[in-house]
Scaffold this motif. Structure first.
Motif, PDB file in Angstrom:
ATOM      1  N   VAL A  29       0.843  -1.204   0.000  1.00 16.81           N
ATOM      2  CA  VAL A  29       0.000   0.000   0.000  1.00 16.81           C
ATOM      3  C   VAL A  29       0.876   1.252   0.000  1.00 16.81           C
ATOM      4  CG1 VAL A  29      -1.758   1.314   1.231  1.00 16.81           C
ATOM      5  CG2 VAL A  29      -1.860  -1.194   1.207  1.00 16.81           C
ATOM      6  N   ASP A  30       0.749   2.037  -1.051  1.00 14.12           N
ATOM      7  CA  ASP A  30       1.389   3.358  -1.137  1.00 14.12           C
ATOM      8  C   ASP A  30       0.301   4.419  -1.017  1.00 14.12           C
ATOM      9  OD1 ASP A  30       4.143   2.674  -1.579  1.00 14.12           O
ATOM     10  OD2 ASP A  30       3.567   2.028  -3.589  1.00 14.12           O
ATOM     11  N   VAL A 213      -9.895   3.932  -4.593  1.00 10.63           N
ATOM     12  CA  VAL A 213     -10.628   2.670  -4.625  1.00 10.63           C
ATOM     13  C   VAL A 213      -9.684   1.556  -4.191  1.00 10.63           C
ATOM     14  CG1 VAL A 213     -11.871   1.018  -6.058  1.00 10.63           C
ATOM     15  CG2 VAL A 213     -12.207   3.474  -6.409  1.00 10.63           C
ATOM     16  N   PHE A 214     -10.124   0.815  -3.183  1.00 13.08           N
ATOM     17  CA  PHE A 214      -9.304  -0.228  -2.581  1.00 13.08           C
ATOM     18  C   PHE A 214      -9.706  -1.582  -3.145  1.00 13.08           C
ATOM     19  CE2 PHE A 214      -7.100  -1.521   1.538  1.00 13.08           C
ATOM     20  CZ  PHE A 214      -5.977  -0.763   1.278  1.00 13.08           C
ATOM     21  N   ALA A 215      -8.718  -2.381  -3.515  1.00 17.30           N
ATOM     22  CA  ALA A 215      -8.952  -3.759  -3.950  1.00 17.30           C
ATOM     23  C   ALA A 215      -8.813  -4.686  -2.749  1.00 17.30           C
ATOM     24  CB  ALA A 215      -7.962  -4.140  -5.044  1.00 17.30           C
ATOM     25  N   VAL A 221      -4.323  -0.151  -2.929  1.00 16.77           N
ATOM     26  CA  VAL A 221      -4.945   0.915  -3.708  1.00 16.77           C
ATOM     27  C   VAL A 221      -4.948   0.503  -5.175  1.00 16.77           C
ATOM     28  CG1 VAL A 221      -4.825   3.330  -4.404  1.00 16.77           C
ATOM     29  CG2 VAL A 221      -4.217   2.683  -2.064  1.00 16.77           C
ATOM     30  N   ARG A 222      -6.150   0.429  -5.768  1.00 20.58           N
ATOM     31  CA  ARG A 222      -6.282  -0.008  -7.154  1.00 20.58           C
ATOM     32  C   ARG A 222      -6.388   1.159  -8.117  1.00 20.58           C
ATOM     33  NH1 ARG A 222     -11.235  -3.577  -7.867  1.00 20.58           N
ATOM     34  NH2 ARG A 222     -12.318  -1.648  -8.375  1.00 20.58           N
ATOM     35  N   SER A 223      -7.076   2.239  -7.711  1.00 22.03           N
ATOM     36  CA  SER A 223      -7.241   3.386  -8.603  1.00 22.03           C
ATOM     37  C   SER A 223      -7.525   4.637  -7.786  1.00 22.03           C
ATOM     38  CB  SER A 223      -8.366   3.132  -9.617  1.00 22.03           C
ATOM     39  OG  SER A 223      -9.552   2.741  -8.966  1.00 22.03           O
ATOM     40  N   GLU A 224      -7.395   5.776  -8.437  1.00 17.46           N
ATOM     41  CA  GLU A 224      -7.554   7.061  -7.764  1.00 17.46           C
ATOM     42  C   GLU A 224      -8.253   8.040  -8.701  1.00 17.46           C
ATOM     43  OE1 GLU A 224      -4.630  10.707  -6.347  1.00 17.46           O
ATOM     44  OE2 GLU A 224      -3.988   8.632  -5.973  1.00 17.46           O
ATOM     45  N   ALA A 249     -17.794   3.048 -11.902  1.00 18.11           N
ATOM     46  CA  ALA A 249     -17.024   2.330 -12.928  1.00 18.11           C
ATOM     47  C   ALA A 249     -15.700   1.831 -12.361  1.00 18.11           C
ATOM     48  CB  ALA A 249     -16.789   3.241 -14.132  1.00 18.11           C
ATOM     49  N   LEU A 250     -15.036   2.660 -11.543  1.00 19.33           N
ATOM     50  CA  LEU A 250     -13.783   2.235 -10.921  1.00 19.33           C
ATOM     51  C   LEU A 250     -14.017   1.089  -9.938  1.00 19.33           C
ATOM     52  CD1 LEU A 250     -12.137   5.731 -10.210  1.00 19.33           C
ATOM     53  CD2 LEU A 250     -11.483   4.082 -11.983  1.00 19.33           C
ATOM     54  N   MET A 251     -15.125   1.163  -9.200  1.00 20.53           N
ATOM     55  CA  MET A 251     -15.430   0.139  -8.207  1.00 20.53           C
ATOM     56  C   MET A 251     -15.722  -1.213  -8.853  1.00 20.53           C
ATOM     57  SD  MET A 251     -15.476   1.302  -4.957  1.00 20.53           S
ATOM     58  CE  MET A 251     -16.712   0.388  -4.045  1.00 20.53           C
ATOM     59  N   THR A 252     -16.209  -1.195 -10.084  1.00 20.16           N
ATOM     60  CA  THR A 252     -16.580  -2.450 -10.753  1.00 20.16           C
ATOM     61  C   THR A 252     -15.605  -2.826 -11.859  1.00 20.16           C
ATOM     62  OG1 THR A 252     -18.035  -1.228 -12.275  1.00 20.16           O
ATOM     63  CG2 THR A 252     -19.025  -2.076 -10.258  1.00 20.16           C
ATOM     64  N   ALA A 253     -14.447  -2.170 -11.909  1.00 20.40           N
ATOM     65  CA  ALA A 253     -13.517  -2.363 -13.027  1.00 20.40           C
ATOM     66  C   ALA A 253     -13.013  -3.789 -13.113  1.00 20.40           C
ATOM     67  CB  ALA A 253     -12.341  -1.395 -12.907  1.00 20.40           C
TER      68      ALA A 253
END
Length: 440
Positions: A29-30, A213-215, A221-224, A249-253
């Protein structure tokens, strides 16, 4: 000087099961929290968000990586970091005033100064006149205001909010959120940065300068998404609605990548392994969502924000349902849209008996845990087994509470599809009546 207040570099955290198996919760995690910003962190339940917040607060150590507060390593609770919990975490035998003074007392602040600062914080958060009340005499919203006042009274640099509004009814949560934002915008609090963990996508868009958005499995961290809109933000504006769509969209990517493959290796990679979490989705609600999606005005396809509005489901309820339907092949989840598959279309228009049969087939083929349980039962002359061996297997990768949840979901789905049965009194899992173990 750097405007960075809190920085995480390649932070990892693992817990050990009762059998001693290492279970990674966070990995690589960064994260950077800067002066003057509000950051929202979104992710599924069990993705490690709360664990991350406790690491940032210095309540638990990271196993790997580095946590820096004001460019110095963080080895324990920092004076400049306060946390607000979902559960309020008030001492029921203490008054509002006494609960708010606790942090100051722990820091050795003299009584007169404690009293003055606590009264000021209580008034700031809108509870003037309730200083002598006990928590049981307050509403949920008022109790959470006490928790926030207790966090703010120590004048922290960083305020960490862990699902701070989710235990409240919608209107109370919105009012409290707006009050916090008003204090922030007017600079009525000394806090330099706020990190909000939430399940509510609209709340994140209305509050944050950045949405992360956390995976899951392990958490990272998956996206920002950066948000530059001035506050206050109108929840009905086109700009806010567009941002909500983008976050969906980011949450369901990750699910969308599998949906676009139409099956095959990539799709298989998105399906859970035996010990992975299953979406906590009720079968009746899944069927209800399919029916809403099938009828007007959607005709088989809808974007999730509009679907949430039509069904009056919260994000925390809708997303697991959508992920479950995607997992079972009844719908495709891609770029914030949910669309019926041909199988889903057939399912919605079929009789109850056909639905059960289709559901059972999909559960067996797409949920490895159910397939494993069914196969194990078929090897037994009695056609039954206790649940303990399966819980023990899940404990190797999941916490005890997570293992119970996953097994409960698997059993519920499998029972609906008549793949297996379960005796809630004895804890025995068995094949449906009439199943011949020798010919199965």
């Amino acid at each position: 000087m750097s405007d960075t207040i809190l920085r995480l570099k390649q932070v990892g955290k693992s817990f050990r099961s009762s059998e001693g198996t290492r279970r990674p919760v966070l990995e690589g995690v960064d994260f950077t929290l800067r002066d003057g910003e509000i950051v929202a962190l979104l992710g599924q339940s069990g993705s490690g968000k709360s664990t991350l917040l406790r690491i940032m607060a210095g309540l638990i150590p990271a196993d790997d990586g580095e946590v820096l507060y004001r460019d110095q390593p963080l080895y324990g609770p920092a004076r400049g970091i306060s946390m607000v919990f979902q559960s309020f975490a008030l001492f029921p035998w203490l008054t509002v005033q006494q609960n708010v003074e606790l942090g100051l007392e722990a820091r050795g602040v003299k009584e007169a100064e404690r009293s003055r600062r606590a009264e000021s914080a209580i008034e700031l958060i809108g509870l003037a006149g309730f200083e002598g009340a006990l928590p049981r005499e307050l509403s949920g919203g008022m109790r959470q205001r006490v928790g926030i006042a207790r966090a703010l009274v120590v004048e922290p640099d960083v305020l960490l909010m862990d699902e701070a509004f989710s235990a409240l009814d919608v209107l109370t949560g919105e009012r409290l959120r707006d009050d916090i934002l008003d204090l922030w915008v007017r600079r009525s609090i000394s806090t330099k940065a706020i990190l909000v963990v939430s399940h509510n996508i609209e709340e994140a868009v209305l509050m944050a300068d950045r949405v992360l958005v956390f995976a899951s499995d392990p958490g990272r961290v998956r996206s920002e998404l950066a948000i530059s809109m001035p506050r206050p933000r109108d929840p009905d504006s086109l700009e806010v609605r567009a941002l909500v769509d983008e976050v969906y969209a980011l949450m369901t990517a990750s699910a969308g990548r599998a949906a676009r493959t139409g099956g095959g290796v990539a799709a298989e990679a998105e399906r859970p392994h035996i010990a992975e979490r299953l979406p906590q989705a009720d079968v009746a609600r899944m069927e209800g969502l399919l029916e809403v999606l099938h009828e007007d005005p959607f005709h088989g396809r809808a974007d999730l924000p509009r679907l949430a509005e039509e069904t009056e489901l919260s994000d925390d309820a809708l997303l697991p349902l959508a992920h479950a339907l995607h997992l079972l092949g009844l719908a495709q989840l891609a770029e914030g849209d949910l669309a019926l598959t041909p199988l889903g279309q057939h399912y919605v228009t079929s009789s109850h008996a056909v639905r059960q049969d289709l559901f059972g087939q999909q559960v067996l083929s797409r949920v490895p845990l159910v397939a494993h349980i069914r196969h194990s039962l078929e090897q037994q002359p009695s056609g039954q087994l206790p649940e303990e061996p399966f819980l023990h297997m899940l404990h190797e990768q999941l916490s005890p509470s997570e293992a119970i949840q996953v097994l409960q979901v698997a059993i519920e789905w499998a029972r609906h599809g008549e793949v297996l049965e379960y005796n809630y009194h004895t804890g025995l899992i068995h094949l449906p009546d009439g199943t011949d173990t020798e010919t199965t």
